[in-house]
Design an enzyme around this catalytic site. Structure first.
Site, PDB file in Angstrom:
ATOM      1  N   HIS A 198       2.570  14.792  -7.425  1.00 58.07           N
ATOM      2  CA  HIS A 198       3.347  15.884  -6.707  1.00 58.07           C
ATOM      3  C   HIS A 198       4.666  15.961  -7.541  1.00 58.07           C
ATOM      4  CE1 HIS A 198       0.934  15.798  -2.640  1.00 58.07           C
ATOM      5  NE2 HIS A 198       0.547  16.432  -3.619  1.00 58.07           N
ATOM      6  N   CYS A 257      -4.763   6.274  -7.475  1.00 50.86           N
ATOM      7  CA  CYS A 257      -4.117   4.952  -7.764  1.00 50.86           C
ATOM      8  C   CYS A 257      -4.633   3.812  -7.059  1.00 50.86           C
ATOM      9  CB  CYS A 257      -2.666   5.140  -6.646  1.00 50.86           C
ATOM     10  SG  CYS A 257      -1.675   3.276  -6.810  1.00 50.86           S
ATOM     11  N   HIS A 273      -1.614  15.559   4.217  1.00 52.02           N
ATOM     12  CA  HIS A 273      -1.455  15.235   3.027  1.00 52.02           C
ATOM     13  C   HIS A 273      -2.638  14.823   2.265  1.00 52.02           C
ATOM     14  CE1 HIS A 273       0.185  12.409  -0.130  1.00 52.02           C
ATOM     15  NE2 HIS A 273       1.369  12.688   0.109  1.00 52.02           N
ATOM     16  N   GLU A 322      -3.588  12.525   0.513  1.00 52.48           N
ATOM     17  CA  GLU A 322      -4.033  11.113   0.282  1.00 52.48           C
ATOM     18  C   GLU A 322      -4.780  10.998   1.678  1.00 52.48           C
ATOM     19  OE1 GLU A 322      -1.263   8.087  -0.422  1.00 52.48           O
ATOM     20  OE2 GLU A 322      -2.355   6.764   1.178  1.00 52.48           O
ATOM     21  N   THR A 344      -0.179   5.478   1.800  1.00 49.66           N
ATOM     22  CA  THR A 344       0.660   4.235   1.211  1.00 49.66           C
ATOM     23  C   THR A 344       2.126   4.813   0.926  1.00 49.66           C
ATOM     24  OG1 THR A 344       0.002   5.726  -0.852  1.00 49.66           O
ATOM     25  CG2 THR A 344      -1.138   3.673  -0.587  1.00 49.66           C
ATOM     26  N   SER A 387       6.562  16.060  -2.236  1.00 49.22           N
ATOM     27  CA  SER A 387       6.288  14.583  -2.417  1.00 49.22           C
ATOM     28  C   SER A 387       6.726  14.042  -1.084  1.00 49.22           C
ATOM     29  CB  SER A 387       7.158  14.337  -3.421  1.00 49.22           C
ATOM     30  OG  SER A 387       7.552  12.917  -3.612  1.00 49.22           O
ATOM     31  N   ASN A 438       6.879  10.673  -0.520  1.00 44.92           N
ATOM     32  CA  ASN A 438       7.404   9.588  -0.550  1.00 44.92           C
ATOM     33  C   ASN A 438       9.135   9.782  -0.897  1.00 44.92           C
ATOM     34  OD1 ASN A 438       8.473   8.818  -3.433  1.00 44.92           O
ATOM     35  ND2 ASN A 438       6.320   9.692  -3.559  1.00 44.92           N
TER      36      ASN A 438
HETATM   37  S1  SF4 Z   1       3.700   5.426  -4.548  1.00 42.06           S
HETATM   38 FE1  SF4 Z   1       2.201   3.362  -4.667  1.00 42.06          FE
HETATM   39  S2  SF4 Z   1       0.301   3.962  -3.839  1.00 42.06           S
HETATM   40 FE2  SF4 Z   1       1.430   5.833  -4.613  1.00 42.06          FE
HETATM   41  S3  SF4 Z   1       0.710   6.145  -6.494  1.00 42.06           S
HETATM   42 FE3  SF4 Z   1       2.699   5.059  -6.556  1.00 42.06          FE
HETATM   43  S4  SF4 Z   1       1.849   2.663  -6.708  1.00 42.06           S
HETATM   44 FE4  SF4 Z   1       0.162   3.999  -6.217  1.00 42.06          FE
END
Ligand code: SF4
Length: 308
Positions: A41, A96, A124, A126, A164, A222, A224
């Protein structure tokens, strides 16, 4: 003005691997190569790969017959894999390995006869991929309140797995609520949760003790990166998510003596450097990096691309 960089920040091993898969596939097989969903992302990464000949699609129906197709780092549901097979598309999977591990954990728990609860954000990719990998119903919860609303008897044999991009800290209240409501419950070790998510969040928490504002370089979509901004805000530090230096607004930094700067796991370092350059243009700048975890994790590429 002081700028303190979080350590670690930016690209994680899963993102490095996914981007390298597309680049090596372009080198080995030539353009165009089709990628289902944004490989990671980040608009800058996607545009850079597009310029090299990658074509991003949301549905396999957009892929011409027989064209090489890459699945993004977020993973895909089994039905997407089956569709690719039915269409006869050659596929390279850039999921991943840590996401793939969550898939296997979920499948293993389901095979043991347990009802699965996935802790994650609705919609999401994932989460859609993980839900579509585990046979049987998967109950999605995002909060302790969602756990209270689960329509399941207390004695149900249960197992939980997590998205994750949620850290150990993010999931612990939800896991505690699950353990409180259900007696027969298992889940993976917390150390199995993505190292990169945890490390970036820990670094922002440290940063928030030292700075007047926090800038997080990352895309709007994104997960995260958004979480990093939220962590700054939760520590009562004004925190902004910016895609790149173009989003930097003087009002954000006005009056700030010390600025904290970090980047989500899908944001390349070049965008951080450009933001530093833009801040430098405002006046003299002292740049330091927070001591933090030095990551050395690397994930293996798919075997067909190792020599490319
Ligand atoms: S944040 Fe963690 S789970 Fe996501 S792509 Fe990166 S290493 Fe993999």
């Amino acid at each position: 003005m002081k700028v303190i960089l979080a350590q670690p920040r930016g690209f994680c091993a899963g993102v490095v691997r996914a981007v390298e898969i597309v680049e090596r596939a372009l080198e080995k097989y030539g353009a165009p190569i089709y990628v289902r969903h944004e490989i990671v992302h980040n608009g800058y990464v996607v545009e850079s790969l597009e310029a090299k000949g990658a074509r991003f699609v949301e549905s396999l129906s957009e892929v011409p017959s027989g064209a090489l197709t890459i699945f993004s780092a977020h993973g895909v549901a089994r039905s997407v894999e089956d569709e690719a097979e039915d269409l006869g598309l050659p596929v390279i999977d850039a999921t991943c390995p840590l996401v793939a591990k969550v898939h296997s954990q979920g499948m293993r728990y389901a095979a043991e006869g347990r009802t699965i609860v996935l802790i994650g954000h609705a919609g999401h990719p994932e989460v859609e991929g993980t839900m579509g990998r585990i046979p049987g119903p998967v109950h999605l919860v995002q909060s302790a309140a969602d756990v209270a609303g689960l329509d399941l008897p207390a004695e149900t044999p249960l197992a939980y797995v997590t998205q994750t991009t949620l850290s150990v800290d993010d999931t612990k209240t939800v896991i505690a609520a699950l353990k409180h409501r259900f007696s027969d419950i298992v889940g993976p070790e917390t150390k199995d949760i993505c190292y990169a998510t945890q490390n970036r969040q820990t670094a922002v928490r440290q940063l928030s003790k030292l700075v007047d504002i926090i800038l997080v370089v990352g895309a709007n979509n994104s997960s995260n990166s958004n979480r990093l901004r939220e962590i700054g805000a939760e520590a009562s530090v004004p925190s902004y998510l910016i895609a790149d230096k173009g989003d930097l607004d003087l009002d954000m930094v006005r009056g700030a003596k010390t600025i904290g700067l970090t980047a989500g796991a899908s944001a390349p370092e070049v965008l951080v450097e450009e933001v530093i350059g833009a801040l430098r243009s405002l006046g003299p700048l002292e740049l330091t990096t927070l001591p933090g975890v030095e990551e050395d994790i690397e994930f293996r590429l798919p075997s067909e691309l190792i020599e490319a």
